[in-house]
Design a protein around this motif. Sequence first.
Motif, PDB file in Angstrom:
ATOM      1  N   MET A 236      37.530  96.145  27.324  1.00  0.00           N
ATOM      2  CA  MET A 236      36.772  96.538  28.510  1.00  0.00           C
ATOM      3  C   MET A 236      36.924  95.503  29.623  1.00  0.00           C
ATOM      4  SD  MET A 236      35.084  99.487  28.369  1.00  0.00           S
ATOM      5  CE  MET A 236      33.635  99.328  29.404  1.00  0.00           C
ATOM      6  N   ARG A 237      36.898  94.226  29.267  1.00  0.00           N
ATOM      7  CA  ARG A 237      37.034  93.170  30.284  1.00  0.00           C
ATOM      8  C   ARG A 237      38.370  93.302  31.017  1.00  0.00           C
ATOM      9  NH1 ARG A 237      34.399  89.810  26.431  1.00  0.00           N
ATOM     10  NH2 ARG A 237      36.400  89.102  25.612  1.00  0.00           N
ATOM     11  N   ARG A 238      39.449  93.508  30.250  1.00  0.00           N
ATOM     12  CA  ARG A 238      40.770  93.635  30.876  1.00  0.00           C
ATOM     13  C   ARG A 238      40.884  94.923  31.680  1.00  0.00           C
ATOM     14  NH1 ARG A 238      45.634  92.560  26.801  1.00  0.00           N
ATOM     15  NH2 ARG A 238      46.796  92.639  28.763  1.00  0.00           N
ATOM     16  N   ALA A 239      40.343  96.014  31.106  1.00  0.00           N
ATOM     17  CA  ALA A 239      40.457  97.310  31.778  1.00  0.00           C
ATOM     18  C   ALA A 239      39.689  97.337  33.094  1.00  0.00           C
ATOM     19  CB  ALA A 239      39.957  98.417  30.854  1.00  0.00           C
ATOM     20  N   ARG A 240      38.545  96.664  33.136  1.00  0.00           N
ATOM     21  CA  ARG A 240      37.750  96.645  34.375  1.00  0.00           C
ATOM     22  C   ARG A 240      38.555  96.086  35.547  1.00  0.00           C
ATOM     23  NH1 ARG A 240      33.562  94.398  30.950  1.00  0.00           N
ATOM     24  NH2 ARG A 240      31.999  95.982  30.438  1.00  0.00           N
ATOM     25  N   ARG A 241      39.369  95.066  35.278  1.00  0.00           N
ATOM     26  CA  ARG A 241      40.134  94.440  36.360  1.00  0.00           C
ATOM     27  C   ARG A 241      41.048  95.452  37.052  1.00  0.00           C
ATOM     28  NH1 ARG A 241      40.836  89.993  32.575  1.00  0.00           N
ATOM     29  NH2 ARG A 241      43.013  90.590  32.225  1.00  0.00           N
ATOM     30  N   HIS A 242      41.542  96.406  36.283  1.00  0.00           N
ATOM     31  CA  HIS A 242      42.469  97.391  36.848  1.00  0.00           C
ATOM     32  C   HIS A 242      41.766  98.642  37.361  1.00  0.00           C
ATOM     33  CE1 HIS A 242      45.885  95.135  35.263  1.00  0.00           C
ATOM     34  NE2 HIS A 242      45.214  95.010  34.128  1.00  0.00           N
ATOM     35  N   LEU A 243      40.705  99.050  36.688  1.00  0.00           N
ATOM     36  CA  LEU A 243      40.113 100.355  36.962  1.00  0.00           C
ATOM     37  C   LEU A 243      38.906 100.327  37.894  1.00  0.00           C
ATOM     38  CD1 LEU A 243      40.335 101.875  33.358  1.00  0.00           C
ATOM     39  CD2 LEU A 243      41.754 102.459  35.322  1.00  0.00           C
ATOM     40  N   VAL A 244      38.145  99.227  37.888  1.00  0.00           N
ATOM     41  CA  VAL A 244      36.913  99.201  38.686  1.00  0.00           C
ATOM     42  C   VAL A 244      37.182  99.454  40.173  1.00  0.00           C
ATOM     43  CG1 VAL A 244      35.047  97.712  39.528  1.00  0.00           C
ATOM     44  CG2 VAL A 244      35.514  97.866  37.084  1.00  0.00           C
ATOM     45  N   PRO A 245      38.168  98.799  40.798  1.00  0.00           N
ATOM     46  CA  PRO A 245      38.409  99.093  42.227  1.00  0.00           C
ATOM     47  C   PRO A 245      38.765 100.556  42.475  1.00  0.00           C
ATOM     48  CG  PRO A 245      39.540  97.078  41.548  1.00  0.00           C
ATOM     49  CD  PRO A 245      39.050  97.736  40.296  1.00  0.00           C
ATOM     50  N   VAL A 284      30.534 103.070  36.206  1.00  0.00           N
ATOM     51  CA  VAL A 284      31.883 102.513  36.135  1.00  0.00           C
ATOM     52  C   VAL A 284      32.272 102.225  34.688  1.00  0.00           C
ATOM     53  CG1 VAL A 284      33.324 100.533  36.756  1.00  0.00           C
ATOM     54  CG2 VAL A 284      31.826 101.591  38.470  1.00  0.00           C
ATOM     55  N   ASP A 285      31.373 101.597  33.925  1.00  0.00           N
ATOM     56  CA  ASP A 285      31.702 101.234  32.546  1.00  0.00           C
ATOM     57  C   ASP A 285      31.963 102.454  31.674  1.00  0.00           C
ATOM     58  OD1 ASP A 285      31.693  98.562  32.986  1.00  0.00           O
ATOM     59  OD2 ASP A 285      29.826  98.135  31.923  1.00  0.00           O
ATOM     60  N   ASP A 286      31.189 103.508  31.872  1.00  0.00           N
ATOM     61  CA  ASP A 286      31.405 104.708  31.074  1.00  0.00           C
ATOM     62  C   ASP A 286      32.776 105.312  31.368  1.00  0.00           C
ATOM     63  OD1 ASP A 286      29.857 106.743  29.237  1.00  0.00           O
ATOM     64  OD2 ASP A 286      30.940 107.958  30.708  1.00  0.00           O
ATOM     65  N   LEU A 287      33.177 105.329  32.624  1.00  0.00           N
ATOM     66  CA  LEU A 287      34.478 105.882  32.995  1.00  0.00           C
ATOM     67  C   LEU A 287      35.617 105.008  32.475  1.00  0.00           C
ATOM     68  CD1 LEU A 287      33.512 107.009  36.596  1.00  0.00           C
ATOM     69  CD2 LEU A 287      34.210 108.537  34.729  1.00  0.00           C
ATOM     70  N   VAL A 288      35.438 103.690  32.519  1.00  0.00           N
ATOM     71  CA  VAL A 288      36.455 102.784  31.962  1.00  0.00           C
ATOM     72  C   VAL A 288      36.623 103.047  30.473  1.00  0.00           C
ATOM     73  CG1 VAL A 288      36.987 100.369  31.436  1.00  0.00           C
ATOM     74  CG2 VAL A 288      36.128 100.990  33.702  1.00  0.00           C
ATOM     75  N   LEU A 289      35.510 103.213  29.780  1.00  0.00           N
ATOM     76  CA  LEU A 289      35.550 103.492  28.344  1.00  0.00           C
ATOM     77  C   LEU A 289      36.331 104.770  28.055  1.00  0.00           C
ATOM     78  CD1 LEU A 289      32.584 103.105  25.922  1.00  0.00           C
ATOM     79  CD2 LEU A 289      33.872 105.221  25.915  1.00  0.00           C
ATOM     80  N   ARG A 290      36.127 105.814  28.891  1.00  0.00           N
ATOM     81  CA  ARG A 290      36.828 107.093  28.690  1.00  0.00           C
ATOM     82  C   ARG A 290      38.336 106.915  28.865  1.00  0.00           C
ATOM     83  NH1 ARG A 290      32.610 110.433  26.692  1.00  0.00           N
ATOM     84  NH2 ARG A 290      30.759 109.423  27.520  1.00  0.00           N
ATOM     85  N   PHE A 291      38.734 106.071  29.807  1.00  0.00           N
ATOM     86  CA  PHE A 291      40.166 105.808  29.990  1.00  0.00           C
ATOM     87  C   PHE A 291      40.761 105.146  28.747  1.00  0.00           C
ATOM     88  CE2 PHE A 291      39.780 106.989  34.343  1.00  0.00           C
ATOM     89  CZ  PHE A 291      41.068 107.142  34.844  1.00  0.00           C
ATOM     90  N   LEU A 292      40.067 104.167  28.206  1.00  0.00           N
ATOM     91  CA  LEU A 292      40.559 103.482  27.011  1.00  0.00           C
ATOM     92  C   LEU A 292      40.700 104.450  25.838  1.00  0.00           C
ATOM     93  CD1 LEU A 292      38.537 100.134  27.109  1.00  0.00           C
ATOM     94  CD2 LEU A 292      41.017 100.381  27.359  1.00  0.00           C
TER      95      LEU A 292
END
Length: 515
Positions: A236-245, A284-292
């Motif tokens: 999640m930490r790594r994915a946030r860097r790419h997906l949050v913006p 944001v976190d829920d959407l990042v989780l769905r991508f993973l």
Amino acid sequence: MISQSALLAFILTSLVLVRYYYQGWVLKRKLATIPSCAGNGVFSSFTDPFRPLFDPLAFIQEGYDKFRGSVFKFQVLSRWVVIVTSPALIQDLQKAPDDVVSSQEGVKELLQSEYTFGNPFHEDPYTVKVIRGLLTRNIGAKFAEVQDEITVSCEELLPSTGEWELVNLRDVIMPLVARTSNRFFSGLPLCRNPDYLDLNIRYTLQVILSAYFISVFPAFLKPLIGNVFTPLRSAMRRARRHLVPIIKERLANEERYGEEWSERPNDLLTWLLSEATTSSRRTVDDLVLRFLATNFGAIHTTTMTVTAAISSLGVNPEYIPELRQEITSVVAEHGWTKAAMGHMRKLDSFLMESQRMYMYFAYGLNRKVLKDFTFLNGLTVPAGATVAVPVWAIHHDNASTSSFHFILSFMTRNEYFPNAETFDGFRFSKMREEEGESIKHQMVTPTREYLLFGVGRHACPGRFFAVNEVKAIIGHMLMEYDFKLEPEGVMPNVKWFGGGGMQDEKTKVWFRKRK
């Protein structure tokens, strides 16, 4: 002197252990009427719970041969699994209500999703609806992008000359699948970002390893072990860097222009937001989780399918000329399109046969029994047990050559495939040539005989994208490259653990660019 807190901890631990072992004893008694696949040696009671972990293929085949047409049970460490072997029983299982026999809980147990994907993914599985609906409906619209990514990825990952080069198969296929899938999910430039690709590949492998590891512990220890060995936090930490913006910008644009703004991208984020009808789904976190989680589903199974197909072609190169001829003919008429993939019947058949022969699951289609469930034959499986299907054994079950005996054996002994131990690459395309069978026997069509994608309403929702992606990858490789196994003609080893296996990660293949 023992402190009060230490005494209280001892008492609570003792109560937990007593409750755990009592529940296990009760479940074992309720399962007493179901025959066991167990050894008869002096130490069998100690070794049997480990056999399904370290030698699942031979263990399940032993039970299948002994109890074919019925059911059997076995203990795998702290769990009890009931294997159903006949078409009638599989049909009963397929029709069982979700609040009685749960596929979702079966997946949760198999992948330990509470710790590998997080509670929101399990408790609100709306991603399945997205995959089954908007994602699948957009395969045709975005297929040109998928095909372009396959071409560019192969140019970067595979030899560019006519000289033979030895490559590690998994080191090529996993990045290729990750890039192709993410071209469909997210588009450029994210699908080619090295860190984002590495994140999703590593997370996919870590989920498999973590799920296996966590599953060996009893239920009362899983919260502790799962929270220590979860791969989710770092991913999640790594994915946030790419997906949050990207997510924040998309949410802001939707807030400003509404859902129908003209420049709204046609991608996974848009499809998720179309179903994200609650505030919890739009964090944001829920959407990042769905991508993973979506990446895991796409990369893991598709990589296994592609590597098995390439290995099958290496062992059976006599099929290559006819497959190339079909691809050439179909592409000349339809181009590299989704429609073209549907016309490649021989390629579809070859991929089906590759998975029939080399699908790496000793048993699967796991269902968790939530309430006592009774099959139509009167057999009852108690709540708490897991029910599964012996996938490998069914896919390798010979059918009688006589039509009458085939029907009889199918009803009683459930023998499915003529000459099942022989690889017949065009087995299923020949079946489609028979009268009334033209639209049957396709890779995307789940049946109780061919179990690649499960059965019934719980069949894999992403199978349509997966099959088209695999066809496009293998089709492109056949047309653009020659390849052979190292050593030549020898099927790579498979490492088995639990109910599944993975082709040896050290598998080597020779590739060269075709003239």
